[in-house]
Design a protein around this motif. Structure first.
Motif, PDB file in Angstrom:
ATOM      1  N   SER A 143       0.812  -1.172  -0.171  1.00 42.94           N
ATOM      2  CA  SER A 143      -0.040  -0.027  -0.136  1.00 42.94           C
ATOM      3  C   SER A 143       0.936   1.020  -0.050  1.00 42.94           C
ATOM      4  O   SER A 143       0.463   2.381   0.106  1.00 42.94           O
ATOM      5  CB  SER A 143      -0.700  -0.021   1.341  1.00 42.94           C
ATOM      6  OG  SER A 143      -0.184  -0.210   2.289  1.00 42.94           O
ATOM      7  N   GLY A 144       2.412   0.914  -0.105  1.00 43.55           N
ATOM      8  CA  GLY A 144       3.171   2.082  -0.319  1.00 43.55           C
ATOM      9  C   GLY A 144       4.444   2.124   0.122  1.00 43.55           C
ATOM     10  O   GLY A 144       5.478   2.213  -0.432  1.00 43.55           O
ATOM     11  N   ASP A 145       4.406   1.635   1.601  1.00 42.42           N
ATOM     12  CA  ASP A 145       5.476   1.872   2.296  1.00 42.42           C
ATOM     13  C   ASP A 145       6.407   0.343   2.418  1.00 42.42           C
ATOM     14  O   ASP A 145       7.722   0.336   2.249  1.00 42.42           O
ATOM     15  CB  ASP A 145       5.400   2.135   3.718  1.00 42.42           C
ATOM     16  CG  ASP A 145       4.998   3.592   3.978  1.00 42.42           C
ATOM     17  OD1 ASP A 145       5.404   4.258   2.954  1.00 42.42           O
ATOM     18  OD2 ASP A 145       4.443   3.981   4.578  1.00 42.42           O
ATOM     19  N   THR A 146       5.544  -0.503   2.613  1.00 44.93           N
ATOM     20  CA  THR A 146       6.139  -2.023   2.201  1.00 44.93           C
ATOM     21  C   THR A 146       7.234  -2.459   1.054  1.00 44.93           C
ATOM     22  O   THR A 146       8.251  -2.726   1.387  1.00 44.93           O
ATOM     23  CB  THR A 146       5.296  -3.100   2.327  1.00 44.93           C
ATOM     24  OG1 THR A 146       4.431  -3.066   3.677  1.00 44.93           O
ATOM     25  CG2 THR A 146       5.933  -4.506   2.284  1.00 44.93           C
ATOM     26  N   PRO A 167      -0.708  -0.218  -6.078  1.00 42.92           N
ATOM     27  CA  PRO A 167      -1.954   0.392  -6.621  1.00 42.92           C
ATOM     28  C   PRO A 167      -1.482   1.523  -7.350  1.00 42.92           C
ATOM     29  O   PRO A 167      -0.884   2.283  -6.644  1.00 42.92           O
ATOM     30  CB  PRO A 167      -2.869   0.710  -5.778  1.00 42.92           C
ATOM     31  CG  PRO A 167      -2.115   0.617  -4.523  1.00 42.92           C
ATOM     32  CD  PRO A 167      -0.872   0.124  -4.614  1.00 42.92           C
ATOM     33  N   LYS A 168      -1.580   1.718  -8.918  1.00 43.02           N
ATOM     34  CA  LYS A 168      -0.929   2.653  -9.468  1.00 43.02           C
ATOM     35  C   LYS A 168      -1.535   4.165  -9.036  1.00 43.02           C
ATOM     36  O   LYS A 168      -0.689   5.004  -8.812  1.00 43.02           O
ATOM     37  CB  LYS A 168      -1.467   2.435 -11.043  1.00 43.02           C
ATOM     38  CG  LYS A 168      -0.909   3.329 -12.068  1.00 43.02           C
ATOM     39  CD  LYS A 168       0.445   3.385 -12.046  1.00 43.02           C
ATOM     40  CE  LYS A 168       1.021   4.752 -12.927  1.00 43.02           C
ATOM     41  NZ  LYS A 168       2.475   5.131 -12.641  1.00 43.02           N
ATOM     42  N   ASN A 169      -2.804   3.945  -8.643  1.00 37.65           N
ATOM     43  CA  ASN A 169      -3.190   5.376  -8.273  1.00 37.65           C
ATOM     44  C   ASN A 169      -3.393   5.563  -6.727  1.00 37.65           C
ATOM     45  O   ASN A 169      -4.405   6.366  -6.381  1.00 37.65           O
ATOM     46  CB  ASN A 169      -4.531   6.005  -9.062  1.00 37.65           C
ATOM     47  CG  ASN A 169      -3.956   5.992 -10.318  1.00 37.65           C
ATOM     48  OD1 ASN A 169      -3.183   6.629 -10.816  1.00 37.65           O
ATOM     49  ND2 ASN A 169      -4.966   5.240 -11.188  1.00 37.65           N
ATOM     50  N   ILE A 192      -0.407  -1.555 -10.618  1.00 33.98           N
ATOM     51  CA  ILE A 192      -1.693  -2.341 -11.145  1.00 33.98           C
ATOM     52  C   ILE A 192      -2.715  -1.318 -11.064  1.00 33.98           C
ATOM     53  O   ILE A 192      -2.895  -0.563 -10.318  1.00 33.98           O
ATOM     54  CB  ILE A 192      -1.884  -3.764 -10.258  1.00 33.98           C
ATOM     55  CG1 ILE A 192      -2.481  -3.276  -9.008  1.00 33.98           C
ATOM     56  CG2 ILE A 192      -0.795  -4.678 -10.361  1.00 33.98           C
ATOM     57  CD1 ILE A 192      -3.428  -4.409  -8.544  1.00 33.98           C
ATOM     58  N   HIS A 193      -3.747  -1.714 -12.292  1.00 30.64           N
ATOM     59  CA  HIS A 193      -5.067  -0.731 -12.187  1.00 30.64           C
ATOM     60  C   HIS A 193      -5.661  -1.522 -11.145  1.00 30.64           C
ATOM     61  O   HIS A 193      -6.698  -2.249 -11.399  1.00 30.64           O
ATOM     62  CB  HIS A 193      -5.488  -0.969 -13.486  1.00 30.64           C
ATOM     63  CG  HIS A 193      -4.639  -0.160 -14.650  1.00 30.64           C
ATOM     64  ND1 HIS A 193      -4.208  -0.624 -15.654  1.00 30.64           N
ATOM     65  CD2 HIS A 193      -4.117   1.028 -14.497  1.00 30.64           C
ATOM     66  CE1 HIS A 193      -3.607   0.435 -16.388  1.00 30.64           C
ATOM     67  NE2 HIS A 193      -3.336   1.393 -15.504  1.00 30.64           N
ATOM     68  N   GLY A 194      -6.020  -1.044  -9.804  1.00 31.67           N
ATOM     69  CA  GLY A 194      -6.662  -1.382  -8.864  1.00 31.67           C
ATOM     70  C   GLY A 194      -6.141  -0.916  -7.663  1.00 31.67           C
ATOM     71  O   GLY A 194      -5.324  -0.194  -7.613  1.00 31.67           O
ATOM     72  N   ASN A 195      -6.938  -1.630  -6.491  1.00 24.25           N
ATOM     73  CA  ASN A 195      -6.449  -1.017  -5.210  1.00 24.25           C
ATOM     74  C   ASN A 195      -5.567  -1.976  -4.648  1.00 24.25           C
ATOM     75  O   ASN A 195      -5.203  -3.006  -4.877  1.00 24.25           O
ATOM     76  CB  ASN A 195      -7.652  -0.826  -4.244  1.00 24.25           C
ATOM     77  CG  ASN A 195      -8.467  -1.611  -4.019  1.00 24.25           C
ATOM     78  OD1 ASN A 195      -8.298  -2.965  -3.831  1.00 24.25           O
ATOM     79  ND2 ASN A 195      -9.706  -1.372  -3.825  1.00 24.25           N
ATOM     80  N   HIS A 478       6.387  -0.289 -15.476  1.00 27.02           N
ATOM     81  CA  HIS A 478       5.421  -1.195 -15.756  1.00 27.02           C
ATOM     82  C   HIS A 478       4.167  -0.933 -15.115  1.00 27.02           C
ATOM     83  O   HIS A 478       4.112  -0.914 -14.041  1.00 27.02           O
ATOM     84  CB  HIS A 478       6.097  -2.614 -15.306  1.00 27.02           C
ATOM     85  CG  HIS A 478       7.376  -3.050 -15.868  1.00 27.02           C
ATOM     86  ND1 HIS A 478       7.741  -3.356 -17.162  1.00 27.02           N
ATOM     87  CD2 HIS A 478       8.756  -2.671 -15.332  1.00 27.02           C
ATOM     88  CE1 HIS A 478       9.034  -3.504 -17.143  1.00 27.02           C
ATOM     89  NE2 HIS A 478       9.621  -2.906 -16.132  1.00 27.02           N
ATOM     90  N   VAL A 479       3.197  -1.313 -16.079  1.00 22.95           N
ATOM     91  CA  VAL A 479       1.700  -1.227 -15.361  1.00 22.95           C
ATOM     92  C   VAL A 479       1.105  -2.330 -15.726  1.00 22.95           C
ATOM     93  O   VAL A 479       1.215  -2.639 -17.009  1.00 22.95           O
ATOM     94  CB  VAL A 479       1.066   0.166 -15.767  1.00 22.95           C
ATOM     95  CG1 VAL A 479      -0.334   0.175 -15.248  1.00 22.95           C
ATOM     96  CG2 VAL A 479       1.992   1.259 -15.199  1.00 22.95           C
ATOM     97  N   CYS A 480       0.268  -3.080 -15.040  1.00 21.18           N
ATOM     98  CA  CYS A 480      -0.592  -4.172 -15.591  1.00 21.18           C
ATOM     99  C   CYS A 480      -1.805  -4.112 -14.899  1.00 21.18           C
ATOM    100  O   CYS A 480      -2.181  -3.510 -14.093  1.00 21.18           O
ATOM    101  CB  CYS A 480       0.325  -5.467 -15.373  1.00 21.18           C
ATOM    102  SG  CYS A 480      -0.005  -6.132 -13.943  1.00 21.18           S
TER     103      CYS A 480
END
Ligand SMILES: *Cc1c(COP(=O)(O)O)cnc(C)c1O
Length: 495
Positions: A143-146, A167-169, A192-195, A478-480
């Motif tokens: 979720s960002g830090d790990t 999560p890309k966004n 990735i496109h997702g949360n 890379h984005v998937c």
């Protein structure tokens, strides 16, 4: 006495610590738990005279009983070194009547460094001990830090590769920049496109894919996890609660045996579970205060006894806590179910199928140690603002959630015990949200302009981790889709 680890979902054969670290997750999908929680075998006074590394040894040796003294001390020495910008490793700072335990002095300026700077060493030591020949592939959802902390820990560690999905966004600009600039031949970062829950679910599916595991083995690879479900993450996190307590004791802020409260900004329930284990080991902790942001699934759980992830996922200014499935809670559920894997599995299946479960009154009665509450976005910002105005001390958004919940707790209960607040990230990691909370006029500034302004306001030098990414080139783009995660991993491994 030897401690073995069993799964929260079946009675199967318990494994040694090094095996549990290697596997990450049990084959039945359960989490490894120690068959009993060991008691501290040094007095608090003795511990009070020790360095962080020495306390780490005294705590970790009780859990990692198949490591030799030399092996464990080696791991600890290599983890808690100059990568941290203070010899104390985890300093305590008093502000506005509470003690902030700063867990962000490692390489990536968030508390994940506390465990992820040692996990690669625990893992490679475990691999050696178990005669593993395969290359170990660390697969992580973040979720960002790990993500950054794991990348930093594993980069160029021989015999390992690391793949991180984020999560890309769903992460802060600084968090993303930290990850996509990661060096190291063995690192791979994918948006990735997702949360976060999508990323975590995808990773769990890959872990559970037996056919893939067999194919990987043929090709000389095996997966392991750096996520906070790994017992090799949980155990190092117990250390700093012990360290914080004995430091308060040494500085005569408390008397020996005095109970303190601990407040933890919580997402995946790893950090607060470590505090709970510390308490079970005999550390005088009274309440474990679980602080959530607007994704307040844990608050609702402590209130009602129902865990229900069926709700809107909120993107907040504390993204590392934007989580609806707190994986580590399973270890607590297992425990309050009387260490009964069948009962626990039933609840987890219900969570998987319908997104919720309800514990019995009998189980709920065992949650007296915990208090849950949450902070709204507005309250979080207000907390940062007020603490800065009143004391000059600047905290990040995650820590602010905890500070806010601490205030609510005191108002409700009038309990004014000495309190340690886990300060989980440097404000520099969430500069925009932090500066906006202090004054909305900063909104128009660029990311690094804000960094310099924060340094001016807080009188804290810009950390090396931030200086590093000012100019670093992006090396991962890379984005998937979430359905493509498995293929993405295979591509990276060239299999
Ligand atoms: C990961 C993280 C948390 C949440 O910790 P859990 O162990 O997942 O509960 C809180 N704050 C920050 C800054 C984090 O990186």
């Amino acid at each position: 006495m030897e401690i073995l680890y069993s799964s929260t979902r079946s009675k199967g054969n318990p494994v040694k610590a090094s095996e549990a670290i290697l596997k990450g997750l049990s084959e039945d999908g359960g989490l490894f738990v120690p068959e009993r929680i060991p008691a501290l075998d040094k007095s608090l006074e003795e511990l009070a005279d020790m360095t962080y590394g020495q306390v780490a040894y005294e705590v970790m040796k009780l859990y990692l009983t198949d490591f030799t003294e030399e092996e464990l001390k080696n791991c600890i020495r290599r983890a808690y070194d100059e990568k941290f910008d203070t010899e104390e490793i985890a300093p305590l700072v008093e502000a506005d009547g509470a003690y902030y335990l700063e867990l962000f002095h490692g390489a990536t300026i968030a508390f994940k460094d506390m465990a992820l700077s040692i996990l690669p060493h625990l893992l490679t030591t475990s691999a050696r001990k178990n005669h593993v020949k395969n290359e170990i592939v660390i697969l992580t959802a973040t979720s960002g830090d790990t993500g950054k902390a794991a990348l930093s820990g594993f980069a160029d560690v021989e015999g390992t590769r690391i793949v991180v999905f984020y999560p890309k966004n769903g992460v802060s600009p600084i968090q993303e920049k930290q990850m996509v600039t990661q060096k190291g031949e063995n690192t791979y970062v994918v948006g990735i496109h997702g949360n976060f829950d999508d990323a975590q679910t995808g990773v769990k599916q890959i872990f559970g894919d037996k056919e893939l595991a067999a194919y990987m083995n043929e090709k000389g690879f095996q997966f392991s996890s750096a996520n906070s479900i790994n017992i090799g993450r949980l155990v190092p996190q117990i250390v700093y609660y012990v360290y914080a307590y004995v430091k308060l004791l040494k500085e005569e802020r408390i008397v020996n045996g005095e109970k303190i409260n601990v407040v933890v900004p919580t997402g995946n329930f790893g950090n607060i579970l470590a505090a709970f284990y510390a308490k079970q080991m005999g550390l005088p902790i009274d309440k474990l205060i679980c602080a959530s942001n607007e994704n307040k699934v844990l608050y609702d759980f402590f209130e009602s006894g129902t865990y229900d992830r069926n709700r809107e996922f909120v993107l907040t200014s504390s993204p590392s806590m934007d989580i609806l499935i707190s994986s580590n809670l399973e270890r607590l559920i297992y425990r309050i179910a009387g260490n009964d894997p069948d009962k626990n599995r039933e609840l987890m299946m219900s969570l998987m199928r319908g997104g919720s479960y309800t514990i019995t009154e009998e189980m709920k009665a065992q949650l007296q140690d915990f208090y849950g509450n949450y902070a709204s976005e507005q309250e979080t910002a207000q907390t940062i603002h007020d603490l800065y105005e009143n004391t000059g001390y600047v905290i990040d958004t995650h820590t602010a959630v905890a500070a806010c919940v601490h205030k609510k707790y005191k108002e409700v209960t009038k309990d004014d015990k000495v309190t340690v607040i886990a300060s989980t990230a440097s404000p520099y990691k969430f500069t925009r949200s932090v500066m906006n909370a202090i004054d909305s006029k900063y909104d128009t500034m660029g990311d690094f302009e804000l960094v310099d302004k924060l340094s001016e306001l807080s009188k804290v030098q810009v950390p090396g981790a931030i200086e590093e990414i000012r100019t670093a080139p992006v090396v991962h783009d890379h984005v998937c889709e979430k359905s493509e995660m498995k293929q993405t991993v295979m591509n990276f491994l060239g299999i």
